[in-house]
Structures are given as C-alpha cells and as structure tokens.
Design an enzyme around this catalytic site. Sequence first.
Site, PDB file in Angstrom:
ATOM      1  N   ASP A  11     -20.054  -4.916  -3.428  1.00  0.00           N
ATOM      2  CA  ASP A  11     -19.258  -3.773  -2.994  1.00  0.00           C
ATOM      3  C   ASP A  11     -20.134  -2.531  -3.114  1.00  0.00           C
ATOM      4  O   ASP A  11     -20.679  -2.261  -4.183  1.00  0.00           O
ATOM      5  CB  ASP A  11     -18.016  -3.607  -3.866  1.00  0.00           C
ATOM      6  CG  ASP A  11     -16.998  -4.713  -3.643  1.00  0.00           C
ATOM      7  OD1 ASP A  11     -17.063  -5.366  -2.584  1.00  0.00           O
ATOM      8  OD2 ASP A  11     -16.143  -4.914  -4.519  1.00  0.00           O
ATOM      9  N   ASP A 130      -7.086  -8.235   2.384  1.00  0.00           N
ATOM     10  CA  ASP A 130      -6.784  -7.844   1.012  1.00  0.00           C
ATOM     11  C   ASP A 130      -5.280  -7.954   0.827  1.00  0.00           C
ATOM     12  O   ASP A 130      -4.515  -7.264   1.516  1.00  0.00           O
ATOM     13  CB  ASP A 130      -7.242  -6.413   0.740  1.00  0.00           C
ATOM     14  CG  ASP A 130      -8.748  -6.245   0.895  1.00  0.00           C
ATOM     15  OD1 ASP A 130      -9.475  -7.229   0.685  1.00  0.00           O
ATOM     16  OD2 ASP A 130      -9.193  -5.131   1.232  1.00  0.00           O
TER      17      ASP A 130
END
Length: 263
Positions: A11, A130
């Site tokens: 990330d 997500d």
Amino acid sequence: MLTKRIIPCLDVKNGRTVKGINFKELKDAGDPAEMALAYMNEGADEIVFLDISASNERRKTMSQWVERAAERIFIPFTVGGGISSVEEAKFIISLGADKISLNTSAVKDPNLIKECSDLLGSQAVVLAVDAAFNQEKKRYEVFVQGGTTPTDLDAINWIKKGVSMGCGEILLTSIDRDGTQQGYDLRLINEAANAVQVPIIASGGAGSKEDFLYAIQAGADGVLAASVFHYGQINIKELKKYLKSKGIPIREEDLYEFPNRKG
C-alpha cells in the site's frame, strides 16, 4: 491443480509503503521498489502495488513506481489506485505492469471494466473489492475511496457483475479484518469463490501461517498480506514450505535469489 500464490501487498501513500489497521493509523513501512525486490528474492509469486490515497485525492497512480518495479523485478505485478480511464490503464501496462486493478472508478462506471478487458485482455484486469459486513442487512457491503465510503452495493452481487463485465480476477479485501492479524474472513472468501469462476485473491487479516492455509481451504486462489511480511513476522519461503507440508500446491522454483529484470 493450479498452484496457489503468495502475494505481498504494498500500500503506497506519497511514494512510501504504509500499513495500518482497518485502513487507518497508517505507518511508514519502507520504499516500495526495494521492498518488492526483497519479496521477489524471498519467493513471492506476485506483487501488488495499491495507491490507497489515489482515489480519495483524485490523482493518478504515480508512474514512477511502475517503472522502478519493472526495472527491478520480473515476477508479475499489479498496479491499482486512481486508474479512472482505459487510457490510464493502457499507460500503466505500457510501463511494465502485468495487471491493473480497478476499484472506486469501476463502481462509478462499471463499463470501465469491459473497456479495459476488451483492450488489455481479461487476464490483465483485476477488480478490487473492499467489503465490510453490514450487521443490519446481514450481508457484505462494498466500500470505495480507500475503504472510507459505503456504497450500499452487495459485495457478492458486485463481484458477479464485475466478472460478467470482463475482469479476470478478484482482489477481495475484508475491511473488518484489515491489519488486525485475526485471520482472513473465511465466510467472505467462500461466498465469493462459490459465486464466480475467476481466481479470488484473499486480503485482510493474515496473522499466522495457519491463516493462509485456512484462506486457501476456503476457496482463495491467492493469499495477499502486508503487515506480517513488512515487519518480518512471517517469511515467505517458510510459509511456502509450511503450505506444501499441508498438501497445498505451490510454485517451488522460487527457493533461490533472482537477478533483477535488467540484470
């Protein structure tokens, strides 16, 4: 039987790898390109770069990451974050990425999945989902903008739609488990795996070698993690030896150090 994949996730925010809990409390974890190279040498099957701030800040994925990664590694890697047009997707692939990942932009315009698939091939298009469990509605709900904004979309139905539009893989992250190291959401993985025929990459919650095993047994074709790799809690080579001992098919020609792409 197809081998299962071990996939470190990097990330990235402002050019640095970060990691948090439930998509919050982000801490610096290192340089993305250098970490990708180290993971390749450790035996990773693929690498995923996700710009977790790109959609929220409405900026494009930094092409520098892609170029640096392409220079250093030769295992497949995916780039996601802020890709909002087929032209941007094509550009990222032209820089050396093997796949692009769509999330917020695909929810806003599902036809983007088809456009990218038609141009690049379904194997190059990953739909990142997500999801968090909605207790009131008793179903998993899709979130966008880096996991901050609920959409009221049923996650399993959205996965089905994404596959029908042409994506070749699902990167499925449990927001509830992200960064907690309490184990993957096995119910979410199983529901997704039973709903579609494309590979499911499980993300969110890895804390032990057993967690990876359980996720694969629940239906994951690949298992993605960040914290346990970034902070040295689990070594990829040791993890693959463990999974092999449990009868999980894995790629074995990774037990030596690779040169980089330009080496």
